[in-house]
Scaffold this active site. Structure first.
Site, PDB file in Angstrom:
ATOM      1  N   SER A 473     -23.129   9.811  -1.530  1.00 22.72           N
ATOM      2  CA  SER A 473     -23.797   9.394  -0.602  1.00 22.72           C
ATOM      3  C   SER A 473     -24.738   8.624  -0.115  1.00 22.72           C
ATOM      4  O   SER A 473     -25.489   7.560  -1.156  1.00 22.72           O
ATOM      5  CB  SER A 473     -23.223  10.693   0.278  1.00 22.72           C
ATOM      6  OG  SER A 473     -22.121  10.642   0.589  1.00 22.72           O
ATOM      7  N   ASP A 484     -30.299  -3.358  -8.075  1.00 18.30           N
ATOM      8  CA  ASP A 484     -29.681  -3.870  -7.215  1.00 18.30           C
ATOM      9  C   ASP A 484     -31.428  -4.802  -7.128  1.00 18.30           C
ATOM     10  O   ASP A 484     -31.815  -6.026  -7.683  1.00 18.30           O
ATOM     11  CB  ASP A 484     -29.030  -4.588  -5.754  1.00 18.30           C
ATOM     12  CG  ASP A 484     -27.354  -3.765  -5.827  1.00 18.30           C
ATOM     13  OD1 ASP A 484     -26.749  -3.815  -7.190  1.00 18.30           O
ATOM     14  OD2 ASP A 484     -27.146  -3.542  -5.198  1.00 18.30           O
ATOM     15  N   LYS A 498     -18.958   8.453  -3.016  1.00 19.64           N
ATOM     16  CA  LYS A 498     -18.323   8.819  -2.103  1.00 19.64           C
ATOM     17  C   LYS A 498     -19.344   7.645  -1.141  1.00 19.64           C
ATOM     18  O   LYS A 498     -20.450   7.942  -0.895  1.00 19.64           O
ATOM     19  CB  LYS A 498     -18.927  10.305  -1.624  1.00 19.64           C
ATOM     20  CG  LYS A 498     -18.195  10.152  -0.919  1.00 19.64           C
ATOM     21  CD  LYS A 498     -18.639  10.668   0.859  1.00 19.64           C
ATOM     22  CE  LYS A 498     -18.259  11.027   1.773  1.00 19.64           C
ATOM     23  NZ  LYS A 498     -18.077  10.429   2.953  1.00 19.64           N
TER      24      LYS A 498
END
Length: 692
Positions: A473, A484, A498
């Site tokens: 999460s 990224d 998740k």
């Protein structure tokens, strides 16, 4: 900013799956009886409402049709008799008439299938209970050379009473042998087994219509995705009272899993967390107070288990544990924990400085360990100075580490199951300039990009993020953003995957019933990385993958049949930092792979994992004592080799357990993963200083 529920929240669901200790008997279908459980009118109303809510507002737009009905049917049978030991094949054939009409029953508020099937199960249980009592007149003969397959998932339901009796004989013999190999005498084994099934019988006698309804509705809800659940009024009350408070003695969340009590989560900062002796998914089979008698709790309900496990601060509790990753035939291990009150401070991030020697140079690295993403929302609302938050603590640590002139920083997110989304975003902001951090797609299709608005960067030096299969999460959102932006290197194993958002729905706000009718936890949105890729199902793939004992097929979101799939949306607009380009990552990976070929500890760890995988695939165990003891000893040797190599303390060397001779304390075990992460970061630092 909208608040999202993104942690791996354990829902306290009642399941009757019997584990490797169950079965049943009798060929003709048992006739209806006066004590059969029956649905209430209120349950019929709730069934219709839940069906309407989940097919209208759940993220996964599904239609109630024969295809979904078949899935719910199979789910329900698995919940009741997952080891195919209670029902007979003839029972399953008689139930087939319900396979394709459960969808119609859900729409119409009809519960015939739910209660007809359960009432047969109940009678089969009673027949099996009598068989158990008849078989514990004398001890088993453990000199006979025979085997038992512990994996019943692909087995068929018994076709006759004789076949079922033989299955049960081996089930009981297998359990008895497990007890005998712990050192129990034959008479003690018999008494323990009688006690175990007496507990199970007591548990079964407490099952009410409310519990059956919850099992059935979850067979439907979990066909949509693993995080959507129906909670009966009793379970909802438990959930809302937070099990962590009632279990503050050891700091673990428990749930019933068949006739076992399973650890569904571990509270950061508690005795269980600090000891590293327990893992989510472990099963507790026995509890003892101090040096007292070990009570077998197989068949206990959660409430009864809690009464034994919790206790006054400073007292000791001993637990017998079946490890989540134990191979077939492995014995339960015994641990001891000292109960204590769990303080917020214990759950907060921590900092340390380590030294790594690499390429004849020493590197000073700061390590910030974050067990959970925490935020005092009330303190933040009141604008209290210094309110508890992950970002606030890490900000302070980074300033201290800069003063200490560290060469690089590791953010350790291993086993971090999530927490505050706000903190995941603001923490990312300490390492990047302003920009998007995560995208949230609602069930309506609307997409919200959540950003870090602060243009300042607190730390711009070499950064590594250490993750594992149980980083989930909020942890995945932070790690994905760092990856990224190419701001730091992600090291470890593929994360949990998740990437969904849940909301709680109080059904009493929809139904004007006179009594409580429970709650639904429903998936309403998905998380996406700023590059457009979902964190759901796949998680975050590290730049440098370390060996792991936990595979995606066995653990994590992708191991769940109903998990929402991975997909992709449009990328958000963002500028990478250029700190870490693909060419540099390739160089770091090459260095790591070269080291892997020569590093004796890492090679041994990989060999142990491979052997463990082979052992776990072997589900057939011997029921002959001498052979089984050999299998057990080999399994224990493998387990100890792996836990020692991975730096995870065992009961024999954990710092929370006093050594027999206090003058000779045990040295802390080496954390092989953190050590390797440090070496990769050291290579990164060296490449930055001397580009090649």
């Amino acid at each position: 900013m909208r608040k999202y529920l993104i942690t791996l929240v354990p829902v306290l669901m009642l399941s009757l799956q019997p584990g490797p200790h169950a079965g049943m008997s009798a060929v003709p279908m048992p006739p209806p009886s006066a004590d059969d459980l029956k649905p209430s009118v209120s349950q019929e109303h709730v069934e219709q409402l839940v069906a309407r809510l989940l097919t209208t507002h759940h993220y996964r737009k599904v239609k109630l049709n024969d295809s979904l009905s078949s899935v719910v049917f199979d789910n329900y049978l698995k919940e009741l008799d997952g080891n195919k030991a209670y029902f007979l094949a003839s029972d399953i054939s008689s139930f087939e008439k319900y396979r394709n009409n459960i969808d119609d029953q859900l729409i119409n508020g009809e519960l015939t299938a739910a209660y007809d099937i359960y009432n047969v199960f109940r009678k089969r249980y009673q027949e099996r209970n009598k068989f158990v009592q008849d078989n514990f007149v004398k001890p088993f003969d453990f000199t006979v050379d025979e085997t038992f397959n512990t994996d019943r998932e692909k087995a068929s339901w018994p076709k006759s009473i004789e076949e079922q009796n033989d299955l049960w004989r081996k089930l009981l013999k297998n359990q008895s042998l497990e007890l005998k190999l712990t050192g129990k005498a034959d008479t003690s084994v018999v008494n323990s087994m009688k006690s175990r099934y007496k507990n199970l019988d007591r548990y079964m006698s407490r099952i009410k219509a409310e519990d059956v309804f919850q099992i059935y509705m979850n067979s439907f809800a979990e066909s949509l995705d693993p995080h959507t659940n129906y909670m009966s009024p009793r379970s909802a009350d438990r959930f809302n009272q937070e099990m962590s408070a009632s279990l503050e003695g050891i700091g673990a969340l428990l749930q019933e899993d068949g006739d076992y009590i399973k650890i569904s989560d571990i509270v950061p900062g508690g005795p269980a967390f600090k000891s590293k002796l327990l893992t989510k998914g472990d099963k507790i089979v026995g509890v003892a107070q101090g040096e007292g008698h070990m009570v077998n709790i197989v068949g206990y309900q959660v409430d009864d288990a809690v009464k034994l496990i919790k206790g006054p601060k400073g007292t000791t509790v001993r637990l017998q544990i079946k490890s989540m990753d134990a191979v077939a035939g492995a014995p339960p291990k015994e641990i001891r924990l000292v109960r204590e009150k769990i303080k917020l401070e214990e759950q907060r991030a921590k900092k340390e400085v380590i030294e790594i020697s690499q390429n004849n140079k020493k590197y000073k690295l700061g390590v910030i360990t974050i067990p959970v993403f925490y935020r005092d929302f009330e303190g933040a609302r009141k604008r209290e100075e210094g309110f508890a938050s992950t970002t606030g603590d890490v900000q302070r640590f980074l300033n201290e580490l800069k003063t200490e002139k560290v060469d690089g920083v590791v953010v350790d997110l291993r086993d971090n199951g999530g927490g505050s989304l706000t903190e995941a975003i603001t923490l990312t902001g300490l390492f990047i300039s302003r920009g998007p951090v995560v995208q949230v797609k609602e069930a309506t299709g609307d997409i919200e990009v959540q950003t870090d608005p602060d243009p300042s960067v607190l730390y711009d030096g070499p950064l590594a993020v250490l993750v594992n299969r149980f980083s989930a999460s909020a942890s995945e959102i932070f790690a994905a953003a760092i990856q990224d932006y190419k701001r730091g290197i992600i090291i470890g194993s593929q994360t949990y995957g998740k990437g969904t958002v849940q909301t709680m729905v109080d059904l009493n706000t929809w139904l004007k019933e006179s009594e409580k009718v429970g709650q639904v936890k429903m998936t309403i949105a998905k998380f996406y990385r700023i590059n457009g890729s979902s964190t759901q199902h796949k998680g975050v793939t590290p730049d440098i993958e370390l060996p792991s004992a936990f595979t995606a097929e066995e653990y994590g979101e992708s191991s769940q049949p109903s998990a929402l799939p991975w997909d992709q949306i449009s990328s958000a607009r963002y500028d990478v930092t250029r700190n870490l380009d693909d060419k540099l990552i390739t160089k770091l990976r090459d260095r790591y792979e070269q080291r892997l070929k020569s590093d004796a500890e890492m090679k041994q760890l990989m060999a142990d994992f491979a052997e463990l995988k082979r052992a776990k695939e072997k589900t057939v165990v011997s029921l002959q004592e001498a052979k089984r003891k050999k299998e057990r000893d080999e399994a224990e040797k493998r387990r100890k080799s792996i836990t020692d190599a991975a730096g995870e303390p065992t009961a024999a060397n954990d710092s929370s357990i006093p050594a027999k001779d206090p003058k000779e304390p045990k040295a802390p075990k080496k954390d092989l993963y953190l050590d390797e992460c440090g070496k990769v970061l050291a290579d990164y630092i060296a490449f930055i200083k001397n580009p090649q």
